[in-house]
Design an enzyme around this catalytic site. Structure first.
Site, mmCIF file in Angstrom:
data_model
loop_
_atom_site.group_PDB
_atom_site.id
_atom_site.type_symbol
_atom_site.label_atom_id
_atom_site.label_comp_id
_atom_site.label_asym_id
_atom_site.label_seq_id
_atom_site.Cartn_x
_atom_site.Cartn_y
_atom_site.Cartn_z
ATOM 1 N N TYR A 1 29.007 -45.082 9.444
ATOM 2 C CA TYR A 1 30.272 -45.264 9.883
ATOM 3 C C TYR A 1 31.476 -45.749 9.148
ATOM 4 O O TYR A 1 32.379 -45.145 9.622
ATOM 5 C CB TYR A 1 30.431 -46.492 11.196
ATOM 6 C CG TYR A 1 31.448 -47.056 11.715
ATOM 7 C CD1 TYR A 1 32.147 -46.652 12.925
ATOM 8 C CD2 TYR A 1 31.697 -48.434 11.862
ATOM 9 C CE1 TYR A 1 33.285 -47.169 12.887
ATOM 10 C CE2 TYR A 1 32.843 -48.593 11.714
ATOM 11 C CZ TYR A 1 33.501 -48.248 12.185
ATOM 12 O OH TYR A 1 34.779 -48.606 13.080
ATOM 13 N N CYS B 1 36.804 -53.435 3.080
ATOM 14 C CA CYS B 1 37.962 -52.757 2.882
ATOM 15 C C CYS B 1 38.120 -52.057 1.640
ATOM 16 O O CYS B 1 37.220 -51.138 1.601
ATOM 17 C CB CYS B 1 38.790 -54.589 1.333
ATOM 18 S SG CYS B 1 38.552 -54.983 2.493
ATOM 19 N N GLY C 1 40.159 -51.159 6.246
ATOM 20 C CA GLY C 1 40.756 -52.053 6.849
ATOM 21 C C GLY C 1 42.749 -51.976 7.367
ATOM 22 O O GLY C 1 42.799 -51.101 7.057
ATOM 23 N N ASN D 1 36.347 -55.287 -2.570
ATOM 24 C CA ASN D 1 35.415 -55.308 -1.138
ATOM 25 C C ASN D 1 34.299 -56.008 -1.508
ATOM 26 O O ASN D 1 33.984 -55.332 -2.639
ATOM 27 C CB ASN D 1 35.743 -53.811 -1.148
ATOM 28 C CG ASN D 1 34.469 -52.955 -0.213
ATOM 29 O OD1 ASN D 1 33.639 -51.996 -0.173
ATOM 30 N ND2 ASN D 1 34.624 -53.600 1.203
ATOM 31 N N GLY D 2 34.038 -56.795 -0.086
ATOM 32 C CA GLY D 2 32.768 -56.636 -0.007
ATOM 33 C C GLY D 2 32.305 -59.231 0.084
ATOM 34 O O GLY D 2 33.497 -58.526 0.260
HETATM 35 O O1 PRP Z 1 29.765 -51.101 19.758
HETATM 36 P P1 PRP Z 1 30.886 -51.405 19.504
HETATM 37 O O2 PRP Z 1 30.722 -52.768 18.648
HETATM 38 O O3 PRP Z 1 31.764 -50.605 20.063
HETATM 39 O O4 PRP Z 1 30.974 -50.774 17.602
HETATM 40 C C1 PRP Z 1 30.744 -48.865 17.999
HETATM 41 C C2 PRP Z 1 31.424 -48.501 17.617
HETATM 42 O O5 PRP Z 1 32.554 -48.769 17.070
HETATM 43 C C3 PRP Z 1 32.816 -47.591 16.341
HETATM 44 O O6 PRP Z 1 34.618 -47.204 16.432
HETATM 45 P P2 PRP Z 1 35.501 -47.215 16.088
HETATM 46 O O7 PRP Z 1 36.492 -47.195 17.821
HETATM 47 O O8 PRP Z 1 35.604 -48.440 15.469
HETATM 48 O O9 PRP Z 1 36.265 -45.979 15.461
HETATM 49 P P3 PRP Z 1 36.304 -44.216 15.602
HETATM 50 O O10 PRP Z 1 37.209 -43.799 15.302
HETATM 51 O O11 PRP Z 1 36.235 -43.924 14.053
HETATM 52 O O12 PRP Z 1 34.805 -43.695 16.201
HETATM 53 C C4 PRP Z 1 31.754 -46.576 16.504
HETATM 54 O O13 PRP Z 1 31.840 -45.247 15.993
HETATM 55 C C5 PRP Z 1 31.567 -47.239 17.637
HETATM 56 O O14 PRP Z 1 32.251 -46.028 17.834
HETATM 57 N N1 GLN Z 2 35.534 -55.947 3.615
HETATM 58 C C1 GLN Z 2 35.694 -56.744 2.793
HETATM 59 O O1 GLN Z 2 35.411 -55.899 1.912
HETATM 60 C C2 GLN Z 2 36.474 -58.037 2.467
HETATM 61 C C3 GLN Z 2 37.109 -58.522 1.441
HETATM 62 C C4 GLN Z 2 36.892 -59.932 1.029
HETATM 63 N N2 GLN Z 2 36.204 -60.750 1.542
HETATM 64 C C5 GLN Z 2 37.844 -60.550 2.264
HETATM 65 O O2 GLN Z 2 37.903 -61.042 3.155
HETATM 66 O O3 GLN Z 2 38.838 -59.943 1.799
HETATM 67 MG MG MG Z 3 33.793 -45.052 17.447
#
Ligand code: PRP
Ligand code: GLN
Ligand code: MG
Length: 507
Positions: free
Chosen positions: A256, A2, A28, A101-102
């Site tokens: 990422y 988050c 998020g 977050n976490g």
């Molecule tokens: O193998 P997968 O389960 O598909 O996960 C990996 C993909 O998901 C993310 O992209 P995303 O669309 O979330 O965001 P971005 O636009 O920041 O690349 C990441 O950049 C990869 O492209």
């Molecule tokens: N991604 C997160 O940091 C999640 C925070 C918290 N565990 C929730 O589920 O709201």
């Molecule tokens: Mg991507």
């Protein structure tokens, strides 16, 4: 992962928090919330949805006060119910609000302890509500008239009791604002300051980009096990509250999660991703010296930085062969596989002339479930590619994450229990190359040798906190795999909402 933010200022903080949350939106997309404190009273608006949809003018007007915290949520515990969106609030002692977050890995036993020993009721399945109650409970043992030492004593107890990866920002009514980071420094958190005619103001946030947009200057990251407390006179106090802190940040932030324009633990994310591209290019030259790649094509958005650098080091043309729909967010953090799969097609579209009769190397930052690469490779073939090679700027993701990324089930990860060749075959690539883990670590560590190490658990299955056993992972999978979530139908608002915001019904 988050996003959190907190501001202690000399004027209203509502707009600055809103602006910060919009630049933390990539952390998020499920829910957003802001809580402010005005003369000892809290004001809250939180709901499911993107920041721009959750806050209307009528909500913003009511979020008065010079101190406030905000949150964008990507659930890793409990449900995606509005009642589990953040910030959370407890009325004793003082009135305490918290955004987290976490992920706490001992949240279940803490809930039990809170109920039996501390006589505190937890109303949701959110570990963040647990974290808040532990903090509030420890504060409550220290009596009235809180000092900075008291706040740090309470945080020390939080560190003793809470396991996992966590950062949080909290407000204590009548006293001030607190930020803290787990003793392994797994999740990111920074603070910044700015001078105004009325005096110095402070901001705490997940990423430095949030400070940039709100007009604050980055001071530094919180250290592992550190807490900072800004009292209501505007004075900042800080202390390391854990006995043996170690800085082992989550390396997936660099791959990422984080925005490229953030600086995290002294590492410029953009630069780290460039280095990932360079190192992957070196590997390609090593393992396929006589390559026949005509063009390097990134999979937008995140892989762009590494793909451009990879192409340059390989000496191959770089082309934007996929156009991204600017109105579709991140697919990986969307809830549910059906939505993720559909969104990849809505998000990316191929430009045929870049593929026709060419051997293309598609570059992504990572392959997790394989949703994106499966779709994209087919799109490249449909667009006329002669051969489709695929490169991942991160190593194979084989193990669940337990520290704040919703990757709870090993069997959902395409590389779990498979060799690289098997993955290549499964996704339909003519050739697949992954970054080596040592190169990934070097790409980041070279930019700040002071980092003790990284949490690379999704790649190597080693969990830096210890205490993660097969039984825990089985429980996590049971609760949070896609199948379990579908079974529980957690997307509805089945949990009872407790809001002090009367506009919740009108929204
Ligand atoms: O193998 P997968 O389960 O598909 O996960 C990996 C993909 O998901 C993310 O992209 P995303 O669309 O979330 O965001 P971005 O636009 O920041 O690349 C990441 O950049 C990869 O492209
Ligand atoms: N991604 C997160 O940091 C999640 C925070 C918290 N565990 C929730 O589920 O709201
Ligand atoms: Mg991507």
């Amino acid at each position: 992962m988050c996003g959190i933010a907190g501001i202690m200022a000399h004027g209203p903080v509502n707009q600055m928090l809103f602006d910060s949350l919009t630049v933390l939106q990539h952390r998020g997309q499920d829910a957003a919330g802001i809580m402010t404190c005005d003369q000892g009273r809290f004001f809250l608006r939180k709901s499911n949805g993107l920041v721009r949809d959750v806050f209307r003018t009528r909500h913003m007007k009511r979020l008065s006060g010079n101190m406030g915290i905000g949150h964008v949520r990507y659930p890793t515990a409990g449900s995606s119910s509005e009642a589990e969106s953040q910030p959370f609030y407890v009325n004793s002692p003082y009135g305490v609000a918290l955004a987290h977050n976490g992920n706490l890995t001992n949240s279940e036993s803490l809930t039990e302890e809170l109920f039996r020993t501390d006589l505190r009721h937890i109303n949701t399945n959110s570990d963040s509500e647990v974290l808040l109650n532990i903090f509030a409970n420890e504060l409550g043992k220290l009596g009235m008239s809180l000092s900075a030492e008291d706040v740090f004593a309470a945080i020390s107890r939080v560190y003793q009791r809470c396991e996992g990866g966590y950062v949080a920002v909290a407000m204590i009514s009548g006293y001030g604002m607190v930020g803290f980071r787990d003793p392994n420094g797994i999740r990111p958190i920074v603070y910044g300051k700015r001078e105004t005619p009325a005096g110095r103001e402070y901001m705490i946030a997940s990423e430095s980009v949030a400070l940039d947009v709100a007009g604050f200057e980055l001071v530094r990251d919180l250290q592992p096990g550190e807490a900072i407390y800004i009292d209501h006179q505007g004075e900042l106090h800080s202390q390391i509250c854990a006995p043996e802190p170690r800085l082992t940040p989550c390396i997936f932030e660099h791959v990422y999660l984080a925005r490229p324009d953030s600086i995290m633990d002294g590492i410029n994310i953009y630069h780290a991703r460039m280095q990932m591209g360079q190192k992957l290019a070196e590997k390609i030259k090593r393992v396929m010296p006589e390559h026949d790649i005509d063009v390097v094509i990134p999979i937008p958005d995140t892989s762009r930085t590494s793909a451009l650098e990879l192409a340059q080091h390989l000496g191959v043309t770089y082309r934007e062969g996929f156009i991204k729909n600017r109105y579709i967010g991140r697919t990986f953090i969307m809830p549910g596989q059906t939505l993720r799969k559909k969104s990849v097609r809505q998000k990316l579209n191929a430009i045929s002339m870049e593929f026709k009769d060419k051997t293309v190397l598609l570059v992504d930052d990572s392959i997790v479930r394989g949703t994106t690469c499966n779709e994209i490779i087919q799109m490249a073939r449909d667009a006329g590619a002669k051969k489709v090679y695929f490169a991942s700027a991160a190593p194979a993701v084989r193990y669940p994450n337990v520290y704040g990324i919703d990757m709870p089930a090993a069997h959902e990860l395409i590389a779990h229990g498979r060799t690289e060749d098997e993955v290549g075959e499964l996704i339909g690539a003519d050739w697949l190359v992954y970054q080596d883990i040592d190169d990934l670590v070097a790409a980041c560590k070279e930019l700040n040798p002071k980092v003790d190490g990284f949490d690379c658990s999704v790649f190597d299955g080693h969990y830096v906190t210890g205490g993660i056993d097969a039984a825990y992972l089985a429980r996590l999978e049971n609760q949070r795999s896609d199948a379990a979530k579908n079974g529980n139908n957690t997307d509805d608002n089945s949990a009872i909402d407790l809001h002090n915001d009367s506009s919740a019904e009108e929204a």
